[in-house]
Design a protein around this motif. Sequence first.
Motif, mmCIF file in Angstrom:
data_model
loop_
_atom_site.group_PDB
_atom_site.id
_atom_site.type_symbol
_atom_site.label_atom_id
_atom_site.label_comp_id
_atom_site.label_asym_id
_atom_site.label_seq_id
_atom_site.Cartn_x
_atom_site.Cartn_y
_atom_site.Cartn_z
ATOM 1 N N GLU A 136 4.335 4.741 5.364
ATOM 2 C CA GLU A 136 3.940 3.610 5.158
ATOM 3 C C GLU A 136 4.503 1.824 4.397
ATOM 4 O O GLU A 136 4.107 1.167 4.683
ATOM 5 C CB GLU A 136 2.643 3.128 4.357
ATOM 6 N N CYS A 179 1.289 5.499 -0.429
ATOM 7 C CA CYS A 179 0.987 6.796 0.185
ATOM 8 C C CYS A 179 1.519 8.006 -1.715
ATOM 9 O O CYS A 179 2.095 7.655 -2.068
ATOM 10 C CB CYS A 179 1.077 7.371 1.153
ATOM 11 N N CYS A 196 4.673 8.712 6.410
ATOM 12 C CA CYS A 196 3.021 8.768 6.826
ATOM 13 C C CYS A 196 2.813 7.377 7.859
ATOM 14 O O CYS A 196 2.296 6.782 8.963
ATOM 15 C CB CYS A 196 2.674 8.291 5.602
ATOM 16 N N ALA A 197 4.265 6.873 8.542
ATOM 17 C CA ALA A 197 3.908 5.557 9.060
ATOM 18 C C ALA A 197 5.826 5.760 10.199
ATOM 19 O O ALA A 197 6.066 5.601 9.241
ATOM 20 C CB ALA A 197 3.994 4.732 8.091
ATOM 21 N N SER A 208 1.093 -1.057 0.396
ATOM 22 C CA SER A 208 0.117 0.016 -0.088
ATOM 23 C C SER A 208 1.136 1.587 0.471
ATOM 24 O O SER A 208 1.164 1.253 0.837
ATOM 25 C CB SER A 208 -0.241 0.274 1.223
#
Length: 272
Positions: free
Chosen positions: A148, A13, A23-24, A11
């Motif tokens: 991510e 971003c 993002c993470a 997945s």
Amino acid sequence: STRCSNPGGRSDCATAQCTAMPCATKPVHTEMAALMNRRRSALFDKDEIARVLQLATQPDITDDDLLDLNACIMAAIRQGDWDAYHKLCDPDLSCFEPEAKGHLVTGMDYRQYCLDQSRSKAGSPDIAHQEHALFTNSFNSHVRWLCEGNAAMLTLKRVVQCGSAMVNVEESRLWEYSLVGAEIRFNIEGEERKMKVVRTSMSFDVDAPHDMTHLLEDPAGVRPPQWVAIDEDEDGNLHLSLDGGAETSQALPFKASPTGTWRLVHFHRSEE
């Protein structure tokens, strides 16, 4: 759909998020584990390098795995293994380092020159130019995961030793999981095309057509280079659209081998 310049089986971003903010995150690498792995780069033989090169194609890796990738690069430098080194580096690798005197250096030509110089100066009293023949300890490793999990910033310190001489090195290394280097296979009106991903729209000094994300080249040299846009739909399926003509509007399914590779895209090194 959400367009991203860095798809590849995970997945992803949006591009703006990838370049502007994390993002993470995942937990940082612990000091104890860093100390346990401080000499691992000295233990890389050909079998271990082959294992790590295979590891680089896996989308989901751990802090320890990232340290293995980084240690493999350092081992490749010491052993003069250009093949392993360039497989773990982005073609547009950029860096700030003492030898560049404050200039941003990009591309692999400079890196190959440095590797050749390192081999030629194996007997130099300047230990900074003998890294391929030295003993290196790495510690204070810190991993910050971005986008991510599709990118990671690794910061660490290294002590490079040659006898009683010693140099302290501080480094920040940015790693990215992307399709660069992958073979893309797709069909247009029953005709199969096999192309290789050579750059992304985020590569250094690239003027990509509007909304295009990846540049493909024909390994056989029959077809001209082709820009494509790779999109991810709501179900997580990847499709590509070609730049030019009626084909542009087609959302074509494709297969990639490997689905992506972890590569070093930038580093900043200072010495004491």
